[in-house]
Structure formats: structure tokens, C-alpha cells
Scaffold this motif. Structure first.
Motif, short mmCIF file in Angstrom:
data_model
loop_
_atom_site.label_atom_id
_atom_site.label_comp_id
_atom_site.label_asym_id
_atom_site.label_seq_id
_atom_site.Cartn_x
_atom_site.Cartn_y
_atom_site.Cartn_z
N PHE A 1 0.72 -1.31 0.03
CA PHE A 1 0.26 -0.01 -0.04
C PHE A 1 0.57 0.88 0.01
CE2 PHE A 1 -3.80 -2.35 1.47
CZ PHE A 1 -4.88 -2.21 0.71
N GLU A 2 1.77 1.74 0.65
CA GLU A 2 2.55 2.41 1.34
C GLU A 2 3.87 2.88 -0.30
OE1 GLU A 2 5.33 1.62 4.10
OE2 GLU A 2 4.27 1.87 5.94
N LEU A 3 4.08 1.46 -1.19
CA LEU A 3 4.30 1.37 -2.15
C LEU A 3 3.74 2.46 -3.69
CD1 LEU A 3 7.43 1.54 -2.56
CD2 LEU A 3 7.07 -0.64 -3.75
N ILE A 4 2.77 1.75 -3.28
CA ILE A 4 1.27 1.96 -4.65
C ILE A 4 1.19 3.65 -4.48
CG2 ILE A 4 -0.49 1.81 -3.42
CD1 ILE A 4 0.92 0.67 -7.22
N HIS A 5 1.05 4.87 -2.82
CA HIS A 5 1.03 5.00 -2.77
C HIS A 5 1.80 6.50 -3.24
CE1 HIS A 5 -2.26 4.24 0.59
NE2 HIS A 5 -2.89 4.01 -0.81
N GLU A 6 3.41 5.94 -3.36
CA GLU A 6 4.37 6.89 -3.21
C GLU A 6 4.07 6.67 -4.99
OE1 GLU A 6 6.05 8.79 -1.32
OE2 GLU A 6 4.64 7.50 0.34
N PHE A 7 4.31 6.00 -5.93
CA PHE A 7 4.41 5.57 -7.36
C PHE A 7 3.16 6.34 -7.40
CE2 PHE A 7 5.78 1.18 -7.20
CZ PHE A 7 6.69 1.62 -7.38
N GLU A 8 1.64 6.68 -7.05
CA GLU A 8 1.22 7.26 -7.33
C GLU A 8 1.07 9.17 -7.02
OE1 GLU A 8 -3.16 5.99 -7.48
OE2 GLU A 8 -2.74 6.46 -5.54
N ALA A 9 1.80 9.40 -5.99
CA ALA A 9 1.92 10.12 -5.79
C ALA A 9 3.35 10.88 -6.96
CB ALA A 9 2.75 11.29 -4.54
N ASP A 10 4.62 10.10 -7.10
CA ASP A 10 5.20 10.65 -7.68
C ASP A 10 5.06 10.72 -9.95
OD1 ASP A 10 7.73 10.19 -6.00
OD2 ASP A 10 7.88 8.40 -6.06
N LYS A 11 4.02 9.90 -9.58
CA LYS A 11 3.32 10.69 -11.50
C LYS A 11 3.65 11.71 -11.11
CE LYS A 11 1.29 8.06 -14.48
NZ LYS A 11 0.63 9.20 -14.94
N ALA A 12 2.55 11.92 -10.10
CA ALA A 12 1.98 13.64 -10.70
C ALA A 12 2.63 14.47 -10.69
CB ALA A 12 0.56 13.84 -9.03
N VAL A 13 3.40 14.42 -9.18
CA VAL A 13 4.33 14.87 -10.04
C VAL A 13 5.81 15.29 -10.61
CG1 VAL A 13 6.96 15.87 -8.39
CG2 VAL A 13 5.18 15.15 -7.23
N ILE A 14 5.56 14.68 -11.62
CA ILE A 14 6.29 14.51 -13.14
C ILE A 14 5.16 14.81 -13.91
CG2 ILE A 14 7.66 12.54 -14.81
CD1 ILE A 14 9.00 13.42 -11.51
N ASP A 15 4.33 14.16 -14.04
CA ASP A 15 2.40 14.80 -14.71
C ASP A 15 3.11 16.39 -14.86
OD1 ASP A 15 3.07 12.32 -15.83
OD2 ASP A 15 1.47 11.95 -14.56
N SER A 16 3.54 17.01 -14.14
CA SER A 16 2.92 18.31 -13.14
C SER A 16 3.99 19.55 -14.31
CB SER A 16 3.00 18.13 -12.42
OG SER A 16 4.14 18.89 -11.87
N GLY A 17 4.76 18.79 -14.92
CA GLY A 17 6.07 18.88 -15.33
C GLY A 17 7.44 19.35 -14.89
N VAL A 18 7.62 18.91 -13.60
CA VAL A 18 8.77 18.68 -13.03
C VAL A 18 9.77 17.95 -13.50
CG1 VAL A 18 10.01 18.44 -10.38
CG2 VAL A 18 7.04 19.19 -10.72
N ASP A 19 10.62 18.99 -13.52
CA ASP A 19 12.15 17.94 -14.53
C ASP A 19 12.31 16.81 -13.41
OD1 ASP A 19 14.04 18.15 -16.12
OD2 ASP A 19 15.42 17.71 -14.19
N ALA A 20 12.20 15.34 -14.17
CA ALA A 20 12.90 13.91 -13.44
C ALA A 20 13.69 14.02 -12.23
CB ALA A 20 12.23 12.83 -14.89
N ASP A 21 14.96 14.42 -13.69
CA ASP A 21 16.09 14.03 -13.05
C ASP A 21 16.62 14.59 -11.82
OD1 ASP A 21 16.53 12.21 -14.82
OD2 ASP A 21 17.80 13.41 -15.88
#
Length: 361
Positions: free
Chosen positions: A187-207
């Protein structure tokens, strides 16, 4: 209580199987929202499926549902051990939640943003989310990091705290089952995956975002009920951010869990055919050679004499099943009579019966 312990064992088996299947088949896929729903569903199914008993007319020498009435000599010890573990974990979890509530209560209300209440606190070293609250250390709040805010706000908006409450309840009830710890980590890991994807999709530089995560991990501090920025495995998160989108058809792997549920239901619905002990019960299904239900009088006899008023039931129900409780003497016989059919006297040598009545010619 004995039936409850058997229920807990069934839940533990299902939880283990579902957890293993999830990790083998779905955990590496990029369908984060789908995987989260799967985790919630299998967590609930593990508790619901053992309560479901489908109608069955089969008899097997052994099944998951045994009607034998022997009691394990260590049964009382098992009950005390389970109760002790349950209470210890419950108290620890209540205290942990109280710590989070105290941090939020003692913090300074900063602002309300995108439906979340932002709390500034000097008691924490890392941002975290709990329900609709996002708690920020003074330094992080002043830095106004868009990445951090996007990450934590996603946890709040997607209701990840509710998933963790469910996982915590499961961990308390199934404290003896090591797989519930793995389930909570999933559960914790899938939550982080969702949050990380939202950050990247918002236009933040992935690196740059990955570099920020790596810098933050050294000062990570974890508070169990909360969703910390660095709560889950960093390496898995970075690998998932770089992963190519999974093929849509791979979602069908979830059908393996459906198959496991079906097999469990069939096994859970078959009654073990063992001789009842004193104080036990017997049950069965009565019909003619064509499967037609027959209105039948079923009693227990002693030396072919009906002990009327004791163990007696009438077959007026439409599905043709009977059940007799509290058998005093397993050496007695089962007495079955119906208008137009031969009377049957059967030994009490099993706990379930499938009886075909023979008409009088």
C-alpha cells in the motif's frame, strides 16, 4: 471462539496467497490506480470470502469446514496469545495516531491550499500527510518547493490515509500473519508511485525530482500512520519513474486472483463428512431420484424408538436441507419418514448426508 480462530486462519491463508500473487503478477506494472484498487479489494475479500458458504450437495472425506467437535488442548492458550497480541498492537496504534494528532494540533495553521490544510510544525523533519492535513517543517514551508507540495497534496487528495487505516486494522487483527506487513508495504509503495507520477506529470524535471529524493533520504524520519515523502523504497520508486507504460492487457493478470477466490469458495462450501461427536450436529439434503425436494420428517432414534420432542425438525424449507443440533449419543440412528416413500433408518456415521428417498410401489 474456536470458530473465530478457524476464520482467522482462513483469512491468513487468503491474505498470503493474494499478497504473493500481487507481488508476482502486478506490482511491477505501471497501472498504479488499478493496482491500488486491487490491493483494497483483495484485502477486503480475504475477510469476506471465509464467511460465504455456497449451497452444496457433495460429500467428501475431508474439507476445510470440519464439523468434528474435538477441542485442542492448547485452544485456551491460543485464545490468550491472540488476545494479548491484538491488545498490544491496538494500544501501539492508538498511541501512534495520537502522536500524529498532537503534532497537527500543536502546529501552526499556515494556509488552506487545494482543499488541504497546511500545518507548519517544528516537531518534524520531513513533510507528511494525514487525511486532509499536510504538515510541513518550517524550512520546507519557507522553501515553497512545488515538488514537495504536489507530492504531499496527492496523498491527501487521493485519500491514501484511508488505505493505511485499512492496512493497520488488518495488521492488528492478523498480527500473527507476516504477510500483512508485506501488504501494508505494498500500500505504501503504490501510494508513492501515484504521488511521484503526479509530480512528474505536472511538468517537474524528472532528474531534479529524483535528486531531491536522494538528498532527502538521509534525514528521513518515519511516523507510522503518516505518509512521509520518503516513506517507501527509493530504488523501486526511481525504477518505476523510468519504466515504460505497461501493456493494457496485463491488467488481465488479476484474473488469477479471481480464480483463487473461486477455488476457495468451492472448498469453503464443502462440508467434511466425518462422524459427529457427542454434542455435535448433522446436516444434509433429502430428495428423490430426480432431485425433487421432499417434505420429510427427520428425527434421531434410540433402538428404533423416536425420542420425540428432543432432536426434531420438519423439512418445510424449499431447498431440501435439514440440520439437527446437539446429538447426545453418536451411536443413535437417523430416522427419516415421508408420505409415499420408504422410511429410512441410517447410522450416525457422518456429519453430512445426501439422501435419496425411494418411493413405495
Amino acid at each position: 471462539m474456536e470458530a473465530f480462530l478457524v476464520y482467522l486462519v482462513k483469512v491468513a491463508i487468503l491474505t498470503a496467497v493474494f499478497c504473493i500473487l500481487y507481488r508476482l503478477l502486478l506490482s511491477r506494472l505501471t497501472f498504479h490506480g488499478f493496482n491500488r484498487v486491487v490491493l483494497i479489494c483483495v484485502s477486503l475479500l480475504a475477510f469476506v470470502l471465509p464467511l460465504i458458504h455456497l449451497p452444496n450437495r457433495g460429500q467428501v472425506p475431508f474439507a476445510w469446514n470440519s464439523n468434528a467437535n474435538g477441542t485442542c488442548p492448547l485452544f485456551g492458550l491460543f485464545c490468550w496469545l491472540y488476545a494479548a497480541g491484538f491488545l498490544v498492537l491496538l494500544v501501539r496504534k492508538v498511541l501512534s495516531v495520537s502522536d500524529v494528532a498532537k503534532i497537527i494540533r500543536d502546529g501552526r495553521y499556515a494556509t488552506r491550499r487545494e482543499g488541504c490544510d497546511v500545518i507548519e510544525s517544528d516537531s518534524v523533519m520531513q513533510p507528511f500527510n494525514w487525511m486532509k492535513f499536510v504538515v510541513m517543517p518550517h524550512e520546507w514551508l519557507r522553501a515553497e518547493s512545488a515538488e514537495v507540495w504536489r507530492h504531499e497534496s496527492q496523498h491527501a487528495r487521493k485519500g491514501h490515509s484511508l488505505d493505511l487505516i485499512l492496512a493497520d486494522i488488518i495488521c492488528i487483527v492478523q498480527w500473527f500473519n507476516p504477510f500483512v506487513i508485506l501488504l501494508r508495504k505494498d500500500f505504501e509503495l503504490i501510494h508513492e508511485f501515484e504521488a511521484d507520477k503526479a509530480v512528474i506529470d505536472s511538468g517537474v524535471d524528472a532528474d531534479e525530482y529524483k535528486l531531491m529524493l536522494i538528498k532527502a533520504v538521509a534525514s528521513n524520519r518515519k511516523l507510522s500512520p503518516a505518509s512521509w515523502l520518503m516513506q517507501s523504497g527509493l530504488k523501486k520508486r526511481i525504477v518505476m519513474m523510468d519504466a515504460q507504460p505497461s501493456a493494457w492487457l496485463k491488467r488481465l493478470r488479476v484474473l488469477w486472483m479471481v480464480a483463487v477466490s473461486a477455488v476457495f469458495l468451492m472448498g469453503n462450501s464443502v462440508q467434511a463428512n466425518v462422524a459427529p461427536k457427542a454434542g455435535g450436529r448433522i446436516s444434509g439434503h433429502i430428495h428423490d431420484s430426480k432431485g425433487k425436494v421432499i417434505r420429510t420428517k427427520v428425527t434421531v432414534t434410540e433402538r428404533d424408538i423416536v425420542r420425540r420432542g428432543l432432536h426434531f425438525t420438519s423439512m418445510d424449507n424449499a431447498d431440501g436441507y435439514f440440520e439437527l443440533f446437539q446429538i447426545d449419543d453418536p451411536s443413535d440412528s437417523l430416522f427419516i419418514e415421508a408420505d409415499g416413500y420408504r422410511t429410512l433408518i441410517l447410522p450416525l456415521d457422518r456429519s453430512t448426508y445426501d439422501i435419496t428417498m425411494v418411493p413405495i410401489k
